[in-house]
Design an enzyme around this catalytic site. Structure first.
Site, PDB file in Angstrom:
ATOM      1  CB  SER A 127       8.643  -6.868   3.178  1.00  0.00           C
ATOM      2  OG  SER A 127       7.570  -6.946   2.920  1.00  0.00           O
ATOM      3  CE1 TYR A 152       9.115 -10.529  -1.868  1.00  0.00           C
ATOM      4  CE2 TYR A 152       7.205  -9.743  -1.224  1.00  0.00           C
ATOM      5  CZ  TYR A 152       8.770  -8.975  -0.956  1.00  0.00           C
ATOM      6  OH  TYR A 152       9.371  -8.438  -0.599  1.00  0.00           O
ATOM      7  CE  LYS A 156      11.320 -10.791   1.150  1.00  0.00           C
ATOM      8  NZ  LYS A 156      13.033 -10.864   1.116  1.00  0.00           N
TER       9      LYS A 156
HETATM   10  C1  UD1 Z   1       4.819  -4.686  -2.844  1.00  0.00           C
HETATM   11  C2  UD1 Z   1       5.191  -5.473  -1.651  1.00  0.00           C
HETATM   12  C3  UD1 Z   1       5.961  -5.721  -0.739  1.00  0.00           C
HETATM   13  C4  UD1 Z   1       7.214  -5.594  -1.812  1.00  0.00           C
HETATM   14  C5  UD1 Z   1       7.317  -4.311  -2.254  1.00  0.00           C
HETATM   15  C6  UD1 Z   1       8.334  -4.381  -3.576  1.00  0.00           C
HETATM   16  C7  UD1 Z   1       2.695  -6.619  -0.758  1.00  0.00           C
HETATM   17  C8  UD1 Z   1       1.467  -6.647   0.050  1.00  0.00           C
HETATM   18  N1  UD1 Z   1       3.412  -5.770  -0.841  1.00  0.00           N
HETATM   19  O1  UD1 Z   1       4.422  -3.145  -2.089  1.00  0.00           O
HETATM   20  O2  UD1 Z   1       5.968  -6.469   0.426  1.00  0.00           O
HETATM   21  O3  UD1 Z   1       7.862  -5.269  -1.015  1.00  0.00           O
HETATM   22  O4  UD1 Z   1       6.052  -4.639  -3.412  1.00  0.00           O
HETATM   23  O5  UD1 Z   1       7.890  -5.451  -4.823  1.00  0.00           O
HETATM   24  O6  UD1 Z   1       3.001  -7.973  -1.333  1.00  0.00           O
HETATM   25  N2  UD1 Z   1       0.770   2.146  -7.798  1.00  0.00           N
HETATM   26  C9  UD1 Z   1       0.210   2.632  -8.706  1.00  0.00           C
HETATM   27  N3  UD1 Z   1       0.467   2.285 -10.187  1.00  0.00           N
HETATM   28  C10 UD1 Z   1       1.577   1.712  -9.796  1.00  0.00           C
HETATM   29  C11 UD1 Z   1       2.265   1.013  -9.018  1.00  0.00           C
HETATM   30  C12 UD1 Z   1       1.352   1.025  -7.867  1.00  0.00           C
HETATM   31  O7  UD1 Z   1      -1.330   3.014  -7.983  1.00  0.00           O
HETATM   32  O8  UD1 Z   1       2.171   1.891 -11.214  1.00  0.00           O
HETATM   33  C13 UD1 Z   1       0.253   1.453  -6.117  1.00  0.00           C
HETATM   34  C14 UD1 Z   1      -0.326   0.483  -5.638  1.00  0.00           C
HETATM   35  O9  UD1 Z   1      -1.427  -0.407  -5.799  1.00  0.00           O
HETATM   36  C15 UD1 Z   1       0.197   0.469  -4.295  1.00  0.00           C
HETATM   37  C16 UD1 Z   1       1.775   1.988  -4.437  1.00  0.00           C
HETATM   38  O10 UD1 Z   1       0.860   2.488  -5.320  1.00  0.00           O
HETATM   39  O11 UD1 Z   1      -1.159   1.384  -3.794  1.00  0.00           O
HETATM   40  C17 UD1 Z   1       2.549   1.315  -4.021  1.00  0.00           C
HETATM   41  O12 UD1 Z   1       3.073   0.353  -4.736  1.00  0.00           O
HETATM   42  P1  UD1 Z   1       4.005  -1.307  -5.631  1.00  0.00           P
HETATM   43  O13 UD1 Z   1       4.939   0.201  -5.284  1.00  0.00           O
HETATM   44  O14 UD1 Z   1       3.712  -1.860  -6.270  1.00  0.00           O
HETATM   45  O15 UD1 Z   1       3.926  -1.138  -3.711  1.00  0.00           O
HETATM   46  P2  UD1 Z   1       3.294  -2.123  -2.638  1.00  0.00           P
HETATM   47  O16 UD1 Z   1       2.148  -3.128  -2.956  1.00  0.00           O
HETATM   48  O17 UD1 Z   1       2.864  -1.632  -1.004  1.00  0.00           O
END
Ligand code: UD1
Length: 342
Positions: A127, A152, A156
């Site tokens: 990842s 987590y 990795k």
């Molecule tokens: C995270 C992990 C990644 C993992 C992935 C899958 C880290 C840094 N990243 O990715 O390694 O493979 O999860 O589980 O540990 N967001 C919102 N509202 C929501 C959900 C998300 O605004 O309800 C935003 C988050 O703040 C972020 C973006 O959407 O900026 C993506 O979030 P998400 O899909 O959870 O993935 P990551 O956090 O990037």
């Protein structure tokens, strides 16, 4: 006896799409999955797409004895793609031992069996989390890794180190890690996709469930980041494109085209999208209303990351192809199918 590719976690989100691509490329597959976060019916749906039923064994790879039993039974494994792992960032903070035990024991059992039963090819599901918040963007494979923000993420990073050290002393082994950015979307058939248990943590499943009316509104976690619209930026990669990278990786190892016996590649699109841009792209692609509100930042989130994919493009000959709109539409079609929405 025909050769088999072992896909661990093959009924999960990325695993199931990869099984489809492998079968369509002519490989025979055996899935190992303990169904802790997926359903057995995924095997039926893979068969509906490809016309070929993968073999399926249900057990926990962190059980060493069972893993050895498996390799005694299947003497024709040519390569392993290892997806099976726990993956919820927040949960890993609450349950660190479960995460380390599950994710690392399964890996070590597999590597031990590779050595013992003479399986040489290993592709690992890593990842971009290993980069943390990089100082310079986009990230290349030479960008230094940073200490993980969660157990987590640490599984990795440690897993990559274990594989590197294993490859170092096992010259016949060929290992390759793919560092995924943010995998999203679903198969165009809408027969397989992402099925989070409970309230989704990840952005796109939350968006599609909100659009489907299961959630009241999407919470956008912060709009005060140092980005053009203030929301965090990620590199969202289509799951089918991502799956194809595994087929390329398997072919590379089997044909001995790898340069060294532990390699790693960024697998993303090379384009960053902010949360707000993704929300707008979803509305544009689907024409569906998406209620949202801005809330505070989520602990542990980084500000921005996207991939430099030059190495994967040049060395693997792989490139992401799907547009963000088509990818979001595929995620929506899958959600509609799951919820019986016309
Ligand atoms: C995270 C992990 C990644 C993992 C992935 C899958 C880290 C840094 N990243 O990715 O390694 O493979 O999860 O589980 O540990 N967001 C919102 N509202 C929501 C959900 C998300 O605004 O309800 C935003 C988050 O703040 C972020 C973006 O959407 O900026 C993506 O979030 P998400 O899909 O959870 O993935 P990551 O956090 O990037």
């Amino acid at each position: 006896m025909s050769k088999l590719i072992l896909v661990t976690g093959g009924t999960g989100f990325i695993g199931s799409h990869t099984v489809v691509e492998l079968q369509q490329a002519g490989f025979d597959v055996v899935i190992v999955d303990n169904l802790s976060n997926s359903k057995a019916e995924v095997v039926d749906n893979i068969e509906k797409i490809t016309g070929k039923r993968p073999l399926f064994e249900c057990f926990d790879l962190s059980d060493r004895a069972l893993t050895h039993e498996f390799f005694k039974k299947y003497t024709n494994i040519e390569a392993i793609i290892h997806f099976a792992a726990f993956k919820a960032v927040g949960e890993s903070v609450q349950k660190p031992l479960e995460y380390y035990r599950n994710n690392l024991n399964a890996l070590m059992n597999l590597l031990e069996c590779m050595k013992e039963y003479g399986v040489n090819n290993f592709v690992f599901s890593s990842s971009c989390t290993v980069y943390g918040q990089p100082d310079k963007l986009p990230v290349t494979e030479t960008t230094p890794r940073k200490p993980a923000e969660s157990p987590y993420g640490n599984t990795k990073a440690v897993a990559e180190d274990i594989i590197r050290d294993f490859a170092h002393v096992n010259s016949q082994a060929k290992c390759l890690a793919l560092r995924y950015f943010n995998p999203i979307g679903a198969h165009p058939s809408a027969l397989i996709g992402e099925s989070p248990v409970g309230v989704p943590n990840n952005l796109v499943p939350y968006i599609t469930q909100t659009a489907a009316g299961l959630r009241k509104e999407l919470s956008i976690f912060g709009n005060d980041y140092n980005t053009p619209d203030g929301t965090p930026i990620r590199d969202y990669i289509n799951v089918v494109d991502l799956s194809k990278a595994h087929v390329v990786a398997i072919n590379r190892l089997i044909s001995g085209k790898n340069k060294v016996n532990y390699e790693y590649f960024n697998i993303g699109t090379g384009n960053g999208y902010s949360v707000m841009e993704l929300v707008n792209a979803f509305i544009k692609a689907t024409g569906v209303n998406l209620p949202y509100k801005i809330v505070g930042r989520r602990a542990g989130d980084i500000e921005k990351i996207w991939a430099d994919t030059t190495l994967a493009n040049n060395e693997l000959g792989w490139k992401a192809e799907a547009s963000i709109e088509d990818t979001l539409l595929s995620a929506w079609n899958w959600e509609k199918k799951c919820r019986n929405i016309e």
